[in-house]
Write a protein that holds these residues in place. Structure first.
Motif, short mmCIF file in Angstrom:
data_model
loop_
_atom_site.label_atom_id
_atom_site.label_comp_id
_atom_site.label_asym_id
_atom_site.label_seq_id
_atom_site.Cartn_x
_atom_site.Cartn_y
_atom_site.Cartn_z
N VAL A 80 -71.33 31.22 13.32
CA VAL A 80 -70.37 30.18 12.91
C VAL A 80 -69.77 30.63 11.59
N ILE A 81 -68.46 30.85 11.58
CA ILE A 81 -67.79 31.37 10.39
C ILE A 81 -67.77 30.33 9.27
N GLU A 82 -67.44 29.08 9.63
CA GLU A 82 -67.32 28.02 8.64
C GLU A 82 -68.70 27.65 8.09
N LYS A 83 -68.72 27.28 6.82
CA LYS A 83 -69.94 26.67 6.29
C LYS A 83 -69.67 25.18 6.18
N ILE A 84 -70.69 24.41 6.37
CA ILE A 84 -70.57 22.96 6.30
C ILE A 84 -71.18 22.52 4.97
N ASN A 85 -70.38 21.82 4.18
CA ASN A 85 -70.80 21.37 2.86
C ASN A 85 -70.80 19.84 2.87
N LEU A 86 -71.99 19.24 2.75
CA LEU A 86 -72.09 17.79 2.78
C LEU A 86 -72.53 17.24 1.44
N GLN A 87 -71.96 16.09 1.10
CA GLN A 87 -72.39 15.31 -0.05
C GLN A 87 -72.49 13.88 0.44
N HIS A 88 -73.42 13.14 -0.12
CA HIS A 88 -73.53 11.76 0.35
C HIS A 88 -72.94 10.77 -0.62
N GLU A 89 -72.50 9.65 -0.05
CA GLU A 89 -72.07 8.48 -0.82
C GLU A 89 -73.10 7.43 -0.51
N GLY A 90 -74.03 7.20 -1.44
CA GLY A 90 -75.16 6.33 -1.13
C GLY A 90 -76.01 7.04 -0.09
N ASN A 91 -76.22 6.40 1.05
CA ASN A 91 -76.99 7.05 2.11
C ASN A 91 -76.11 7.45 3.29
N MET A 92 -74.80 7.47 3.07
CA MET A 92 -73.85 7.80 4.15
C MET A 92 -73.17 9.14 3.85
N VAL A 93 -72.63 9.74 4.91
CA VAL A 93 -71.84 10.97 4.78
C VAL A 93 -70.39 10.55 4.58
N LYS A 94 -69.66 11.32 3.80
CA LYS A 94 -68.23 11.04 3.63
C LYS A 94 -67.52 11.24 4.96
N PRO A 95 -66.64 10.32 5.36
CA PRO A 95 -66.00 10.41 6.68
C PRO A 95 -65.26 11.72 6.94
N TYR A 96 -64.60 12.29 5.94
CA TYR A 96 -63.86 13.54 6.18
C TYR A 96 -64.83 14.68 6.49
N GLN A 97 -66.06 14.60 5.97
CA GLN A 97 -67.03 15.63 6.25
C GLN A 97 -67.57 15.51 7.68
N VAL A 98 -67.66 14.28 8.19
CA VAL A 98 -68.06 14.08 9.59
C VAL A 98 -67.00 14.71 10.50
#
Length: 86
Positions: A50-68
């Motif tokens: 998989v070429i892309e790397k996935i970078n996640l940050q949370h807002e509280g206990n949720m994932v940011k919608p654009y990251q989903v």
């Protein structure tokens, strides 16, 4: 249908990006074979082939919608959803 399959279906449907739990998405990515490393507040996921790397940050206990949406695009592009159809 297990919890990973239910979450995968929820992500692929694209109807509830704002209601995905951060920890659940991290566990799903690990289940799909991604390796996680943490740098500050960034949880970075990589997978061989998989070429892309996935970078996640949370807002509280949720994932940011654009990251989903980014995760959904990677799952669809590399056909990581298995036999789940939306």
């Amino acid at each position: 249908m297990g919890k990973h399959e239910k979450l995968l279906l929820k992500i692929l449907s694209g109807t509830s990006d704002a209601s995905i739990q951060f920890e659940d998405l991290c566990n799903l990515l690990k289940h799909l074979g991604f390796e996680m490393r943490i740098k500050g507040s960034h949880h970075i996921f990589r997978k061989e082939g998989v070429i892309e790397k996935i970078n996640l940050q949370h807002e509280g206990n949720m994932v940011k919608p654009y990251q989903v949406k980014q995760v959904r695009n990677v799952i669809v592009k590399y056909k990581l959803g298995g036999n789940i159809d939306v």
